[in-house]
Design a protein around this motif. Sequence first.
Motif, PDB file in Angstrom:
ATOM      1  N   TRP A 350      31.342  46.198  24.948  1.00  0.00           N
ATOM      2  CA  TRP A 350      30.959  44.793  25.083  1.00  0.00           C
ATOM      3  C   TRP A 350      30.118  44.492  26.331  1.00  0.00           C
ATOM      4  O   TRP A 350      29.219  43.648  26.245  1.00  0.00           O
ATOM      5  CB  TRP A 350      32.182  43.873  24.980  1.00  0.00           C
ATOM      6  N   PRO A 351      30.346  45.159  27.482  1.00  0.00           N
ATOM      7  CA  PRO A 351      29.492  44.780  28.624  1.00  0.00           C
ATOM      8  C   PRO A 351      28.008  45.014  28.323  1.00  0.00           C
ATOM      9  O   PRO A 351      27.157  44.211  28.697  1.00  0.00           O
ATOM     10  CB  PRO A 351      29.963  45.715  29.742  1.00  0.00           C
ATOM     11  N   GLN A 352      27.706  46.115  27.613  1.00  0.00           N
ATOM     12  CA  GLN A 352      26.317  46.413  27.257  1.00  0.00           C
ATOM     13  C   GLN A 352      25.760  45.335  26.333  1.00  0.00           C
ATOM     14  O   GLN A 352      24.620  44.904  26.496  1.00  0.00           O
ATOM     15  CB  GLN A 352      26.235  47.771  26.554  1.00  0.00           C
ATOM     16  N   LEU A 353      26.585  44.889  25.370  1.00  0.00           N
ATOM     17  CA  LEU A 353      26.116  43.873  24.435  1.00  0.00           C
ATOM     18  C   LEU A 353      25.831  42.563  25.163  1.00  0.00           C
ATOM     19  O   LEU A 353      24.809  41.916  24.918  1.00  0.00           O
ATOM     20  CB  LEU A 353      27.164  43.646  23.341  1.00  0.00           C
ATOM     21  N   VAL A 354      26.726  42.202  26.089  1.00  0.00           N
ATOM     22  CA  VAL A 354      26.514  40.967  26.844  1.00  0.00           C
ATOM     23  C   VAL A 354      25.216  41.063  27.643  1.00  0.00           C
ATOM     24  O   VAL A 354      24.389  40.145  27.640  1.00  0.00           O
ATOM     25  CB  VAL A 354      27.717  40.706  27.783  1.00  0.00           C
ATOM     26  N   ALA A 355      25.013  42.219  28.287  1.00  0.00           N
ATOM     27  CA  ALA A 355      23.802  42.387  29.085  1.00  0.00           C
ATOM     28  C   ALA A 355      22.556  42.253  28.215  1.00  0.00           C
ATOM     29  O   ALA A 355      21.591  41.569  28.585  1.00  0.00           O
ATOM     30  CB  ALA A 355      23.812  43.757  29.774  1.00  0.00           C
ATOM     31  N   LEU A 356      22.578  42.870  27.039  1.00  0.00           N
ATOM     32  CA  LEU A 356      21.429  42.773  26.131  1.00  0.00           C
ATOM     33  C   LEU A 356      21.185  41.324  25.734  1.00  0.00           C
ATOM     34  O   LEU A 356      20.046  40.852  25.707  1.00  0.00           O
ATOM     35  CB  LEU A 356      21.659  43.613  24.878  1.00  0.00           C
ATOM     36  N   ALA A 357      22.276  40.614  25.423  1.00  0.00           N
ATOM     37  CA  ALA A 357      22.132  39.219  25.004  1.00  0.00           C
ATOM     38  C   ALA A 357      21.478  38.408  26.115  1.00  0.00           C
ATOM     39  O   ALA A 357      20.564  37.609  25.870  1.00  0.00           O
ATOM     40  CB  ALA A 357      23.498  38.643  24.646  1.00  0.00           C
ATOM     41  N   ILE A 358      21.914  38.633  27.351  1.00  0.00           N
ATOM     42  CA  ILE A 358      21.343  37.873  28.473  1.00  0.00           C
ATOM     43  C   ILE A 358      19.857  38.176  28.613  1.00  0.00           C
ATOM     44  O   ILE A 358      19.016  37.266  28.688  1.00  0.00           O
ATOM     45  CB  ILE A 358      22.083  38.216  29.790  1.00  0.00           C
TER      46      ILE A 358
END
Lengths: 376, 377
Positions: A350-358
């Motif tokens: 999830w941290p990677q997904l959040v970073a991508l979303a940002i």
Amino acid sequence: MLERIWQMLIKEFIQVLRDPKMKGVLLVMPVAQLIVFGYAVTTDVRNVRTAVYDLDNSVASRELVSRFASTGYFKIVEYVGTDERARELLDRGDAQIVLHMNRGFEDDLRAGRTAQLQVLADGTDSNTAGIALNYSAKIVGEYSQSILNGRALRLLGPVRQPGQVRLQSRAWFNENLESRNFYLPGVIAILVTLVTLLLTSMAVVREKEIGTMEQIMVTPIRPFEFILGKTVPFALISLVNVVLVTTVGVLWFNLPVRGSILRLLFATVLYLLTALGVGLVISTISNTQQQAMMSTFFFYMPSMLLSGFMFPIANMPVVVQWLTYLNPMRYFLVIIRGIFLKGVGFDVLWPQLVALAIIGVVTLGLASRRFRKTLA
Amino acid sequence: MKPRRVLAIARKESIQIRRDPRSLGMAIAMPMLLLVLFGYALTLDVDRVPLVVWDQSGTPASRELISRFAGSRYFSLKGYVQDYRDVERAIDSGETLMALVVPRDFAGQIESGRPAAVQLLADGSDSNTATIAIGYAEAVVQAYSRAITLDATQRLGARPLNPPVEMRTRVWFNADMESKNYIIPGLIPVIMMVIAALLTSLTIAREWERGTMEQLISTPVKGPELILGKLVPYFVIGMFDVLLAVLMGEFVFHVPLRGSLLLLFVMAAVFLVGALSLGMVISIVAKNQLLANQLAMILTFVPAFILSGLVYAISVMPWPIRLVTYLVPARYFVSLLKGIYLKGVGLSVLGGEAILLVVFAAAMVALANFKFRKKLV
């Protein structure tokens, strides 16, 4: 509104796919490249070209050489008799390693002195040389230990044998340590990113340069609809590309898929949005396609190098490691390697997904703000 | 071919380049950025591999082994764990790359003279790092095992034993085995290939797309004159990039240059002519900038990077792919440059590569002239 977006989509598709060469470039090239690069990207060290310079030519020296040959890591290419010939082979690159034993190797062993094996290595490719030397050290170490055991046995008798320690290593996720499994997801990522970035970065600037932007400005289309019309076709083309390339990767190279394909698809869409965002920002800040192309490359190349695709991020200086947090490809690589090789889910990723979303929101936001200015 | 017309085209093209300072700036900044990245940030050298330890034994013997790991510069001890789940979690999350498991009966096994096994669990997903790190671990364990044997014989009053075989290593050409020493020279071809193709791949397509090609067609300039004239300014930029790269290699990164500088520049010029002409061919064939752009990147950058032997050794590739690498001109230039820089060898050894580069350049120039038609359709 839907009607206008629809018309815009049709126009973009016609424009991109009108040239038959373009279809080839978009759909055939990535697959062909994946196949070629998939075979090329390996850092496995096998069949190191080895020359033997054995002046002792005794049972012991031949035994040691045969231990090298039987591992599969070394391939004996020539037995040389002189210094000059050894040097020449290294110069030409015909040999990467020379095993050199002087006269008296066996005598030293028999007398209980330390016998010497000299290993000459061509250090030009330091990675291969380092691994080859590692293997050599292991072979020599084992040979040495076996002789030592014999001596200890004679000295101490079978009852009072000293113990030994052995290392059993097991590699998780990639049991045979095949480098291809590690690099292939990366190749998929860099190929798809390249196509996506190149397409989108030219999208707006092309209309500007050819002068068709003015025609679009006299139509009733709104900036928001224009952006959608410019994003959706490329997103679709890229997505088709990802699916195509991944399928070939899995079927052709037997790339293991340990995680969920649906999650992979979701993460890919998220990643493509960030790539589209970056491409569109470049397109809006460029005046000519030449500038757009140079800028794309200026972004693409460092982001590929700093993604951990070939060079582990952990080896980079700390400052550069911080810099890589801005790089969407970095997160995508963690995700696709995680899903392919480790079979982990979103609870880990999830941290990677959040970073991508940002990153996606920021770049797309930036692009649409710049758009409104161009169109206003 | 009239020199006056060639010069006129060259002048027109340089004015065009000068009026786009951003592209020109990037053409010069790009090589520097690449070199700095590779010189400082990117390395395949492996050290300080993160390691966690699960010491089930907790004896002086196991602590001795662990301290040998901790003392090695190749490992960095991240901490101790108490059960298998912790090991799993640490490797899954990427917190550590390796876990060393020392079994409960470790000391007992050694005492009783049986071989004791320690287990090393490695994250194999980055197989290169894993292979190298396992090699280091094996060396540590071997040294420890040898010390036990030598100790035991000595303790029992025997004459001290010598280690039977010693390996002496001598590394030629790159004694410190620093990857930058081969990456930096090897990078020059990649940089040149990319810059050259990026610059020239749009130059003819642009004229077609904007309609200025009609103006050129109506002048008396001939095809070869147009192509040559367009090459000249980009050749100057390209050679400037080479000079920059060589100077940075020398003064910033201290890469040893053992061979002939003259040979280096002559071969660079030959390679550059080939790369620029390849860009020109792409531009002529594509006729629109979007396609030219895609083709240029696909045909130059990625192959020059992956198939040239710069990062991935050609000798371990399967043979069909090895055949493909013969089509990648960067391959020849990479081995030429490695030879000139690190081995200090000349044409006697590298003649084959040099000839192939000349063939590549000549073929590209011929193809560009053949493909270019000074006609409207």
